[in-house]
Design an enzyme around this catalytic site. Structure first.
Site, PDB file in Angstrom:
ATOM      1  N   HIS A   1     -13.986  -3.018  -1.400  1.00 49.00           N
ATOM      2  CA  HIS A   1     -13.136  -3.042  -0.563  1.00 49.00           C
ATOM      3  C   HIS A   1     -15.134  -2.049   0.267  1.00 49.00           C
ATOM      4  CE1 HIS A   1      -9.666  -2.055   2.326  1.00 49.00           C
ATOM      5  NE2 HIS A   1     -10.973  -1.448   3.021  1.00 49.00           N
TER       6      HIS A   1
ATOM      7  N   HIS B   1     -15.781  -1.713   4.412  1.00 48.95           N
ATOM      8  CA  HIS B   1     -15.987  -1.771   5.587  1.00 48.95           C
ATOM      9  C   HIS B   1     -17.725  -2.474   6.086  1.00 48.95           C
ATOM     10  CE1 HIS B   1     -11.816  -0.270   6.962  1.00 48.95           C
ATOM     11  NE2 HIS B   1     -11.926  -0.147   5.875  1.00 48.95           N
TER      12      HIS B   1
ATOM     13  N   HIS C   1     -35.583 -28.766  15.876  1.00 50.73           N
ATOM     14  CA  HIS C   1     -34.733 -28.311  15.676  1.00 50.73           C
ATOM     15  C   HIS C   1     -33.412 -30.026  15.191  1.00 50.73           C
ATOM     16  CE1 HIS C   1     -34.535 -24.178  14.796  1.00 50.73           C
ATOM     17  NE2 HIS C   1     -35.480 -24.455  15.226  1.00 50.73           N
TER      18      HIS C   1
ATOM     19  N   HIS D   1       0.632  -1.174  -0.453  1.00 45.21           N
ATOM     20  CA  HIS D   1       0.252  -0.330   0.227  1.00 45.21           C
ATOM     21  C   HIS D   1       1.194   1.209   0.091  1.00 45.21           C
ATOM     22  CE1 HIS D   1      -4.684   1.280   1.862  1.00 45.21           C
ATOM     23  NE2 HIS D   1      -4.441   0.611   0.834  1.00 45.21           N
TER      24      HIS D   1
HETATM   25  C1  HCA Z   1      -7.210   2.902   4.415  1.00 46.30           C
HETATM   26  C2  HCA Z   1      -8.343   2.800   3.301  1.00 46.30           C
HETATM   27  C3  HCA Z   1      -8.766   2.499   3.423  1.00 46.30           C
HETATM   28  C4  HCA Z   1      -8.082   1.564   1.500  1.00 46.30           C
HETATM   29  C5  HCA Z   1      -8.519   0.781   0.955  1.00 46.30           C
HETATM   30  C6  HCA Z   1      -8.320   0.601  -0.819  1.00 46.30           C
HETATM   31  C7  HCA Z   1      -9.887   2.010   2.907  1.00 46.30           C
HETATM   32  O1  HCA Z   1      -7.137   2.054   5.172  1.00 46.30           O
HETATM   33  O2  HCA Z   1      -5.658   3.904   4.172  1.00 46.30           O
HETATM   34  O3  HCA Z   1      -6.545   0.357  -1.109  1.00 46.30           O
HETATM   35  O4  HCA Z   1      -8.703  -0.468  -1.593  1.00 46.30           O
HETATM   36  O5  HCA Z   1     -11.246   1.746   3.927  1.00 46.30           O
HETATM   37  O6  HCA Z   1     -11.046   3.453   1.949  1.00 46.30           O
HETATM   38  O7  HCA Z   1      -8.635   1.173   3.490  1.00 46.30           O
HETATM   39 CU    CU Z   2     -10.000   0.160   4.828  1.00 45.95          CU
END
Ligand code: HCA
Ligand code: CU
Length: 461
Positions: free
Chosen positions: A192, A194, A286, A72
């Site tokens: 991605h 959360h 069950h 990263h």
């Molecule tokens: C971070 C942000 C990230 C990047 C996700 C990615 C996010 O923690 O630096 O690079 O695909 O959630 O936006 O995790």
């Molecule tokens: Cu993230």
């Protein structure tokens, strides 16, 4: 449904979980195990964070895994240089794209595009593949996301990550966003997601339906705040709902245990796929139906992930469950004997579930018969543990309790600080448990006593 690649970011996003820090050796082992389980991409860390993070990434890159290894990077030349010196396959370069984030970085939208393009070109010039991440894309202006992503693709990025950075999307919006982006952008799209609202798995599935060709996951859903999409339910859902193979599902329980150990974050018993209770049936109705036909109360067979169905024996149990468990121990009772056992169970609501030995003991008392069975003899031991004087004993005790084979942990006074009760099937398992206790930070020594015989207070009545 199309093929979907899995990018594991346990080592990058997962290490951003509060309280988690992996050693370099742990990271290398995790990467190897992910590779064995056929993950397609491993995001190994952000090398500009610290020397040990950079070193771990280099070590993982030198393993020559089948998986593509990424590092990263912010959209800064110095960060990209740190990635270049790690010798990975790909740089994952990110920059925030919301108005608020741009303001906080004191950048105009054009400046951010320039920074991204320069960083990407720098990485490309050094022979790296590039993924560009438009951080917080789901809350940013759509037109701007498309503009910066197009510039990134033109500069050489062949993958784009569209993160739901604060987990505020719904599946419907996610699917629409990804189908719009697949129409407007000419690159592979990563989702991605959360988990702040608990939608991380649903949103990742929706992104795939919209056109995402890769999904970012972590083992046990580790990550910032509430974490991101956990691999276990996501990969199983892809198989069960869409018949799409991603990673080796049978490896997931072991991976989950490994990460529970190295992260120190326990997996709750009701966690899908890898939680202790994920394939246990308790209610009498069950249990009876599942014993007749598992599909009555199972969305998929536990064998899909290498686990087994359990029937819990407790006051909720009915005849069928008790009869089935005793049969599996090789014991057939008459109807009236079974009734006696069942009512003895119902008279002890405080017992939450019976292990085989306890059930047998109860059955012997209830029927007045001596029951001969072939249950493998368990090895039991008491392990006394001494901790460093400056550590928080309760934290060590908790970690010991998470080790498989440890039944009970108590804090004690005297020469030792903790006593752990272990129950395992073999000496080699016993050694493994002891090894796992000894490596816990703060443990200075252990002393093990094997149990030869046990007496309960009731036995003397
Ligand atoms: C971070 C942000 C990230 C990047 C996700 C990615 C996010 O923690 O630096 O690079 O695909 O959630 O936006 O995790
Ligand atoms: Cu993230």
């Amino acid at each position: 449904m199309h093929m979907v690649k899995i990018l594991d970011t346990t080592l990058r996003e997962g290490e951003q979980t509060p309280g988690v820090s992996f050693s370099v050796d742990e990271k290398v082992e995790i990467a190897r195990r992910l590779d064995e389980a056929k993950f397609h991409m491993i995001e190994a860390g952000h090398p500009a964070v610290s020397k040990d993070v950079a070193y771990a990434i280099k070590r993982i890159a030198s393993e020559r895994l089948n998986a593509e290894v990424l590092a990263h990077s912010r959209a800064l030349i110095s960060d990209v240089d740190a990635v270049i010196s790690c010798d990975v396959d790909r740089a994952a370069i990110f920059i925030g794209v919301t108005e608020k984030k741009l303001k906080s970085m004191r950048m105009t939208p054009e400046m951010a595009i320039d920074a991204a393009v320069n960083a990407i070109q720098h990485a490309k010039d050094h022979g790296l593949r590039v993924r560009f991440t438009a951080e917080d894309a789901t809350r940013a202006d759509y037109g701007y996301v498309v503009r910066i992503c197009r510039a990134a693709v033109e500069a050489g990025a062949d993958r784009l990550s569209i993160p739901d950075t604060v987990g505020s999307m719904t599946p419907e919006r996610m699917k629409r966003l990804f189908s719009d982006l697949s129409r407007d952008l000419n690159a592979e799209l990563d989702a991605h997601c959360h988990n702040d609202l608990g939608f991380a798995v649903a949103n990742a599935l929706a992104a795939v339906e919209g056109g995402a060709t890769a999904v970012h996951t972590t083992v046990n859903g580790l990550g910032e705040r509430a974490g991101i999409t956990p691999i276990e339910p996501f990969a199983v859902a892809m198989k069960v709902l869409h018949n799409v193979e991603t990673v080796d599902l049978s490896k997931l329980p072991q991976l989950s245990l490994l990460l529970e150990k190295y992260s120190g974050i326990p997996v709750p018993p009701n966690q899908p796929i890898v939680g202790e209770n994920a394939f246990s049936h308790k209610g009498g109705v069950h249990a009876a139906a599942v014993i007749f036909d598992p599909e009555t109360y199972e969305a998929f067979a536990p064998g899909l992930v290498g686990r087994q169905r359990e029937i819990v024996i407790s006051k909720y149990s009915g005849r069928v469950a008790v009869e089935d468990r005793l049969k599996r121990l090789g014991i057939a009772l008459s109807d009236s004997e079974l009734d006696a056992v069942l009512s003895a169970i119902k008279e002890k609501p405080e017992i939450r579930s019976y292990r085989d030995t306890d059930l047998l003991e109860l059955a012997e008392r209830a029927t007045g018969k001596r029951l001969e069975v072939q249950i493998p003899k368990k090895i039991e031991a008491l392990v006394l543990v001494k901790c460093e004087s400056n550590v928080y004993t309760t934290a060590v005790a908790r970690r010991i309790l998470w080790i498989k084979g440890v039944e009970r942990v108590i804090e004690i006074s005297g020469d030792f600080d903790i006593e752990a009760h272990i129950q395992v099937d073999s000496i080699s398992q016993m050694n493994e448990v002891l090894e796992n206790i000894r490596v816990i930070k703060g443990v200075t020594s252990t002393n093990t006593r094997v149990i030869l015989k046990k007496f309960n207070s009731e036995d003397t009545n």
